[in-house]
Write a protein that holds these residues in place. Structure first.
Motif, PDB file in Angstrom:
ATOM      1  N   LEU A  37       0.821  -1.172   0.030  1.00  0.00           N
ATOM      2  CA  LEU A  37       0.018   0.034   0.041  1.00  0.00           C
ATOM      3  C   LEU A  37       0.939   1.221   0.100  1.00  0.00           C
ATOM      4  N   ARG A  38       0.231   2.183  -0.198  1.00  0.00           N
ATOM      5  CA  ARG A  38       1.034   3.705  -0.258  1.00  0.00           C
ATOM      6  C   ARG A  38      -0.099   4.677   0.306  1.00  0.00           C
ATOM      7  N   PRO A  39       0.471   5.690   1.094  1.00  0.00           N
ATOM      8  CA  PRO A  39      -0.514   6.530   1.670  1.00  0.00           C
ATOM      9  C   PRO A  39      -0.997   7.421   0.514  1.00  0.00           C
ATOM     10  N   THR A  40      -2.206   8.151   0.807  1.00  0.00           N
ATOM     11  CA  THR A  40      -2.637   9.165  -0.107  1.00  0.00           C
ATOM     12  C   THR A  40      -2.863  10.601   0.310  1.00  0.00           C
ATOM     13  N   GLY A  41      -2.703  10.603   1.743  1.00  0.00           N
ATOM     14  CA  GLY A  41      -2.762  12.226   2.323  1.00  0.00           C
ATOM     15  C   GLY A  41      -1.501  12.153   3.310  1.00  0.00           C
ATOM     16  N   ASP A  42      -1.563  13.340   4.074  1.00  0.00           N
ATOM     17  CA  ASP A  42      -0.664  13.470   4.985  1.00  0.00           C
ATOM     18  C   ASP A  42      -0.866  12.817   6.222  1.00  0.00           C
TER      19      ASP A  42
END
Length: 122
Positions: A37-42
């Motif tokens: 997975l990868r983050p989409t926000g802060d």
């Protein structure tokens, strides 16, 4: 440690937990990567712990909500080839034009053999 326990964010401005005490719905970038997975926000929170490896004596790690993540897209064949070429260029010494077998240290700018030769000549 109680000094790093701040789930409301009153002390540090962002919810903070001691090392290994974060809630299960939060994860670091490395944990997200391991899950594909990868983050989409802060970051929404942080981990904080004491460390001798830091100049301040305190290290932090950003935490992201698992709900605010997306699947990591795999690199294309072309991207992998470009990265391999970039890594190969970093191994070539600008003085002797030889493959050093390791990444040339940026603070030296040349391979260790060329650096030693310039030190002996001086």
């Amino acid at each position: 440690m109680a000094v790093f326990y701040d789930p409301d964010g009153a002390r540090y401005g962002i919810p903070t937990w001691p090392y290994r005490m974060a809630p299960d719905h939060l994860a670091t970038r490395r944990q997200l990567t391991a899950l594909g997975l990868r983050p989409t926000g802060d970051p929404v929170a942080q981990l904080m712990w004491r460390s001798r490896r830091s100049a301040t004596g305190i290290r932090t790690a950003a935490l992201y909500h698992l709900a605010d993540t997306v699947q990591r897209t795999p690199a294309t064949q072309r991207q992998r080839a470009q990265l391999a070429a970039a890594r190969a260029r970093r191994r070539i010494c600008p003085d002797c034009q030889q493959d050093a077998g390791y990444v040339i240290p940026a603070h030296l700018g040349v391979c260790l053999d060329c650096h030693d030769r310039t030190d002996l000549a001086a």
